[in-house]
Design an enzyme around this catalytic site. Structure first.
Site, PDB file in Angstrom:
ATOM      1  N   MET A   1     -17.221 -38.251 -28.368  1.00  0.00           N
ATOM      2  CA  MET A   1     -16.128 -37.874 -27.481  1.00  0.00           C
ATOM      3  C   MET A   1     -16.441 -36.606 -26.693  1.00  0.00           C
ATOM      4  O   MET A   1     -16.176 -36.533 -25.487  1.00  0.00           O
ATOM      5  CB  MET A   1     -14.833 -37.672 -28.275  1.00  0.00           C
ATOM      6  CG  MET A   1     -13.635 -37.304 -27.410  1.00  0.00           C
ATOM      7  SD  MET A   1     -12.127 -36.999 -28.352  1.00  0.00           S
ATOM      8  CE  MET A   1     -11.762 -38.639 -28.965  1.00  0.00           C
TER       9      MET A   1
ATOM     10  N   ARG B   1      -3.193 -59.355  -3.664  1.00  0.00           N
ATOM     11  CA  ARG B   1      -3.021 -58.221  -4.563  1.00  0.00           C
ATOM     12  C   ARG B   1      -1.770 -57.430  -4.225  1.00  0.00           C
ATOM     13  O   ARG B   1      -0.945 -57.161  -5.083  1.00  0.00           O
ATOM     14  CB  ARG B   1      -4.268 -57.323  -4.515  1.00  0.00           C
ATOM     15  CG  ARG B   1      -4.247 -56.208  -5.528  1.00  0.00           C
ATOM     16  CD  ARG B   1      -5.467 -55.310  -5.411  1.00  0.00           C
ATOM     17  NE  ARG B   1      -5.472 -54.535  -4.161  1.00  0.00           N
ATOM     18  CZ  ARG B   1      -6.299 -53.524  -3.927  1.00  0.00           C
ATOM     19  NH1 ARG B   1      -7.201 -53.185  -4.838  1.00  0.00           N
ATOM     20  NH2 ARG B   1      -6.255 -52.872  -2.782  1.00  0.00           N
TER      21      ARG B   1
ATOM     22  N   TYR C   1     -23.452 -40.488 -34.919  1.00  0.00           N
ATOM     23  CA  TYR C   1     -22.625 -41.440 -35.648  1.00  0.00           C
ATOM     24  C   TYR C   1     -23.377 -42.733 -35.945  1.00  0.00           C
ATOM     25  O   TYR C   1     -24.121 -43.249 -35.095  1.00  0.00           O
ATOM     26  CB  TYR C   1     -21.377 -41.786 -34.836  1.00  0.00           C
ATOM     27  CG  TYR C   1     -20.290 -40.746 -34.879  1.00  0.00           C
ATOM     28  CD1 TYR C   1     -19.702 -40.378 -36.087  1.00  0.00           C
ATOM     29  CD2 TYR C   1     -19.829 -40.150 -33.718  1.00  0.00           C
ATOM     30  CE1 TYR C   1     -18.687 -39.440 -36.138  1.00  0.00           C
ATOM     31  CE2 TYR C   1     -18.815 -39.208 -33.737  1.00  0.00           C
ATOM     32  CZ  TYR C   1     -18.246 -38.852 -34.948  1.00  0.00           C
ATOM     33  OH  TYR C   1     -17.241 -37.920 -34.984  1.00  0.00           O
TER      34      TYR C   1
ATOM     35  N   LYS D   1      -6.596 -40.847  -2.961  1.00  0.00           N
ATOM     36  CA  LYS D   1      -5.880 -41.224  -4.178  1.00  0.00           C
ATOM     37  C   LYS D   1      -6.712 -40.879  -5.404  1.00  0.00           C
ATOM     38  O   LYS D   1      -7.885 -40.504  -5.305  1.00  0.00           O
ATOM     39  CB  LYS D   1      -5.560 -42.714  -4.147  1.00  0.00           C
ATOM     40  CG  LYS D   1      -6.774 -43.625  -4.062  1.00  0.00           C
ATOM     41  CD  LYS D   1      -6.366 -45.080  -3.916  1.00  0.00           C
ATOM     42  CE  LYS D   1      -7.595 -45.980  -3.802  1.00  0.00           C
ATOM     43  NZ  LYS D   1      -7.229 -47.408  -3.686  1.00  0.00           N
TER      44      LYS D   1
END
Length: 350
Positions: A294, A132, A246, A37
């Site tokens: 980023m 769950r 930053y 998955k």
């Protein structure tokens, strides 16, 4: 000249060997499937599944319908693809078209499947204490007789604390699973990677390794699978008193050589790590300075004799789980958030 890209190196030989080791632990009479998955834990579900099929896997587990559809297209017809979220509304056409096997998690899903896909194989998931997903004992009792007449191909549950061998929940869930499935003429499955390591009593008919195949804990004996190299795109000399990044959070206290590399939090390198993160040039550590952006990270390479073409984050000096510990998370999250912008280099080793 060959372009240098951020590259996630994936050792397919190690993936196969880790699966074989977990298969051997599962036992000769037990089938060992594979959980692929989240795009094969971020490593590319289609490619990884083909590699695992070569090693002998015939049962694959994914979370969502779309994952199953894509996997069927890649693998062809000679395997079973289980959908862990089961038969959701509107799922029947894809289940039929791609011959997928839903793992039904409720009486509602069972009724839906019987009305819409009565001839399509299905499995059942029971909740043995994790609270769950899956049917609780009373709910399962309400459909048990009709479900067994319909003929599930598998009944499964999932362990909440398998990565903690001494945790009392393991024995509690094992006993509950045995109680709920006693007398059923159907294959059973309880264990993922952690459950395999708990021993034979947890294995039943089919095991479902995931993270262990990819070199992560709790399978401490696993061969490492990935390394991550990120190119240096610029470097500069920063003088004492000058700031980097930053917020001007980091200020040089001496003359430093600062490299800017082509990756950031959009590539799964957690922003909150900041100056606590370390990259490597060979065996030489190079600390991050300033904030992780980023797309860019600034790294102090002052101790190197020359500016390298790339720096390594994951590899011999920092495993997935070591990086995860530094980030306050687990190897599963590290792998699955690595992002899609890295070039994937699949290779075989001796």
């Amino acid at each position: 000249m060959e372009m240098i890209e951020s590259t996630l190196h994936i050792n397919v030989t190690a993936v196969q060997e880790n699966w074989r080791a977990l298969h051997a632990m599962s036992g000769s009479d037990v089938e060992t499937g594979a959980v692929v998955k989240a795009d094969g834990y971020g490593l590319g579900a289609a490619r990884i599944s083909l590699i695992l099929r070569q090693a002998g896997v015939r049962s694959f587990f994914v979370a969502q319908m779309g994952e199953g559809v894509e996997l069927r297209s890649a693998l062809g017809d000679d395997c079973t693809i289980y959908i862990l979220t089961g038969h959701l509304p509107g799922g029947a056409p894809n289940l039929k078209r791609s011959a997928l096997t839903p793992i039904l998690n409720s009486a509602e899903q069972f009724a839906r499947h019987m009305s819409q896909c009565p001839d399509l194989p299905f499995a059942l998931q029971l909740d043995t204490g994790m609270n769950r997903l899956g049917m609780e004992p009373r709910e399962f009792a309400s459909i048990r007789e009709s479900a067994m007449r319909a003929g599930p191909v598998l009944v499964m549950s999932h362990l909440a604390c398998a990565e903690e061998p001494g945790h009392g929940m393991n024995a509690t869930q094992l006993n509950e699973f045995r109680l709920l499935t006693e007398g059923l003429q159907v294959r059973r499955s309880l264990s993922a990677t952690g459950g395999i390591l708990l021993g034979e009593g947890y294995h039943f008919d089919l095991t479902r390794p995931g993270i262990g195949m990819f070199g992560g804990l709790p399978f401490a004996a696993a061969r490492p699978v990935i390394s991550l190299d990120i190119p240096v795109i610029q470097h500069r000399i920063v003088k004492p008193g000058e700031a980097v990044g930053y917020g001007a959070d980091w200020v040089a206290d001496s003359t430093r050589n600062i490299a800017t590399i082509s990756a950031g939090y959009a590539d799964g390198i957690f922003r909150h790590l900041g100056p606590g993160a370390v990259f490597y040039s060979g065996d030489r550590p190079c600390p991050v300075v300033g904030r992780i952006s980023m797309d860019l990270i600034t790294v102090d390479i002052s101790d190197l004799e020359k500016t390298p073409e790339s720096l390594q984050l994951l590899g011999p000096n920092c495993s997935v789980d070591q990086f995860a510990e530094a980030a306050g998370t687990i190897g599963h999250e590290v792998l699955t958030v690595l992002g899609s912008r890295y070039r994937k280099n699949y290779f075989k080793s001796d």
